[in-house]
Design an enzyme around this catalytic site. Structure first.
Site, short mmCIF file in Angstrom:
data_model
loop_
_atom_site.label_atom_id
_atom_site.label_comp_id
_atom_site.label_asym_id
_atom_site.label_seq_id
_atom_site.Cartn_x
_atom_site.Cartn_y
_atom_site.Cartn_z
N ARG A 56 0.83 -1.22 0.00
CA ARG A 56 0.00 0.00 0.00
C ARG A 56 0.86 1.26 0.00
NH1 ARG A 56 -1.62 2.26 4.38
NH2 ARG A 56 -1.97 0.42 5.64
N TYR A 109 -14.22 21.54 -11.31
CA TYR A 109 -14.82 20.24 -11.64
C TYR A 109 -15.91 19.92 -10.60
CZ TYR A 109 -14.78 15.14 -12.41
OH TYR A 109 -15.12 13.84 -12.67
N ASP A 181 -6.22 22.13 -10.28
CA ASP A 181 -6.55 20.97 -11.11
C ASP A 181 -5.96 21.25 -12.48
OD1 ASP A 181 -7.75 19.08 -12.81
OD2 ASP A 181 -9.47 18.87 -11.46
N LYS A 206 -7.07 10.92 -17.72
CA LYS A 206 -7.24 11.62 -18.99
C LYS A 206 -5.97 11.51 -19.85
CE LYS A 206 -11.24 12.73 -17.25
NZ LYS A 206 -11.51 13.86 -16.38
C1 LIG Z 1 -12.27 13.75 -15.02
C2 LIG Z 1 -11.80 14.85 -14.18
C3 LIG Z 1 -11.49 14.63 -12.83
C4 LIG Z 1 -11.77 13.33 -12.13
O1 LIG Z 1 -11.07 12.26 -12.61
P1 LIG Z 1 -11.53 10.74 -12.29
O2 LIG Z 1 -10.30 9.97 -12.56
O3 LIG Z 1 -12.67 10.47 -13.20
O4 LIG Z 1 -11.94 10.68 -10.85
C5 LIG Z 1 -10.95 15.67 -12.12
N1 LIG Z 1 -10.78 16.88 -12.66
C6 LIG Z 1 -11.10 17.14 -13.94
C7 LIG Z 1 -10.90 18.50 -14.48
C8 LIG Z 1 -11.64 16.14 -14.73
O5 LIG Z 1 -12.00 16.40 -15.97
#
Ligand SMILES: *Cc1c(COP(=O)(O)O)cnc(C)c1O
Length: 388
Positions: A56, A109, A181, A206
């Protein structure tokens, strides 16, 4: 490897890789491990100080990805989470205490807002949402109990570019930590820590993954923030499996070429959309007419494939005809993969510090790695169906 002398793309190709430690294998293998064995009682007693002590807490595979994320984001330290949302909530939780105050951009987000509204509120933490274009004006919103300023640039769904260096400078003067972010840029087109920000997170789901088959969150930070974040991280048992870390590393190795393609094709499609009579607005900071263009040029070295546009008013059946006939563009959550996506969005419903009333349906588009000529042809046909 003398990182100082190498160009960024070269570093990304080599960071977190040491074939000599893995029988010559180019990629760090998948180490699936929970238990790590120690050969002697003395070694067991000394495990607190060792990097490998329990699955972990990381394996050579996740450590390799942490090193690569540090290189990508130009950060001192990195932590990995099982999703972008998990990375976000780990950071927010790290700054929560009764009476604390958080400033969050209105363009954040959705689930980041929800964590503040549903979870932090229960513990007596108050969040104020601010206009993403506030810039140095953020100073007027700071309270003695403000612990964290949260940014996202460009904003989710609406793509406002924030004056990140200005906000970071104000925060620093007041001794407030900043987090951003950075998912849109993939970390590739922007390294917020070089602009004064303390913590940069991404949904590695992403662009780092790049292949729509993986969930991952990354937290990149300055050394000063690491212990506090790591403490929350360990208490919640946040960790990432070795298979997912391996896939993320594999995605990251081709990031430079993928991002260059997303940049080029995204701009081509955005410029085409700008000329269509069905479209009343395109939100892409790489377009010279975009309100965020100047800031984008100062803070980013390129644009990813994600942006938005607004359709002229159309009824539901017309929208149905437009979206239902798509074949190259998929409809679904997430983005950052090799494939193109098109989804309607409704930012009006959650805004509180600003209003979003663009006068037509907002659409989010992800321009993938297809030939943009094919994507434009499909959009042209979609607009034809919209008009029928
Ligand atoms: C998709 C996304 C997230 C969250 O990501 P997950 O892996 O789906 O939890 C966070 N911030 C932004 C800007 C996103 O587009």
């Amino acid at each position: 490897m003398d990182d100082e002398k190498l160009k960024y793309d070269t570093i990304l190709t080599h960071a977190g890789r040491d074939p000599s430690r893995h029988l010559g294998a180019v990629n760090t293998p998948v180490y699936r491990a929970s238990t790590i064995l120690f050969p002697t009682l003395a070694a067991l007693e000394a495990k607190e100080g060792t990097k490998l002590r329990y699955g972990r807490r990381g394996t050579p595979t996740t450590h390799a990805l942490e090193d690569a994320v540090c290189a990508l984001e130009k950060a001192d330290r990195a932590l990995l989470a099982p999703s972008g949302v998990s990375a976000i909530s780990t950071i927010l939780m790290s700054f929560a205490e009764p009476g604390a105050h958080i400033l969050m951009t209105d363009s954040a987000y959705g689930p980041a807002r929800k964590f503040c509204e549903f979870t932090l509120r229960k513990f007596g933490v108050e969040t104020t949402y601010y206009d993403p274009t506030v810039g140095a004006g953020i100073e007027a919103l700071i309270r003695p109990e403000t612990k964290l300023i949260w940014m996202e640039s460009p904003g989710s769904q609406t793509f406002e570019v924030q004056d990140v260096p200005a906000i970071a400078e104000v925060a620093r003067r007041h001794g407030i930590v900043t987090a951003i972010d950075n998912t849109w840029s993939g970390g590739y087109f922007c390294q917020p820590l070089t602009q004064g920000v303390d913590i940069s997170i991404q949904a590695g789901t992403k662009y780092i993954s790049g292949h729509s088959d993986l969930l991952l969150g990354t937290i990149a930070c300055r050394a000063e923030q690491y212990d506090r974040l790591r403490e929350t991280y360990l208490r919640f048992g946040v960790c990432v499996g070795a298979d997912d870390a391996f896939l993320a590393l594999r995605g990251l190795r081709t990031m430079a070429v993928r991002m260059a393609h997303h940049h080029q094709s995204g701009l081509e499609v955005a410029n085409w959309l700008l000329q269509q009579e069905e479209v009343c607005r395109v939100m892409h900071p790489g377009l010279p007419g975009d309100p965020g263009h100047t800031l984008w040029r100062q803070q980013f070295t390129g644009a990813s494939g994600l942006f938005g546009f607004v359709l002229r008013p159309a009824d539901r059946p017309a929208l149905g005809r437009m979206f239902d006939g798509l074949s190259l563009f998929g409809m679904g959550s997430s983005w950052g993969g090799f494939e193109s996506l098109l989804v309607p969005s409704n930012p009006s419903v959650y805004r509180s510090a600003t209003t979003w009333a663009p006068g037509g349906q907002t659409v989010r588009i992800h321009v993938g790695l297809e030939d943009p000529a094919d994507l434009i042809a499909e959009l042209r046909a979609a607009f034809d169906r919209l008009r029928e």
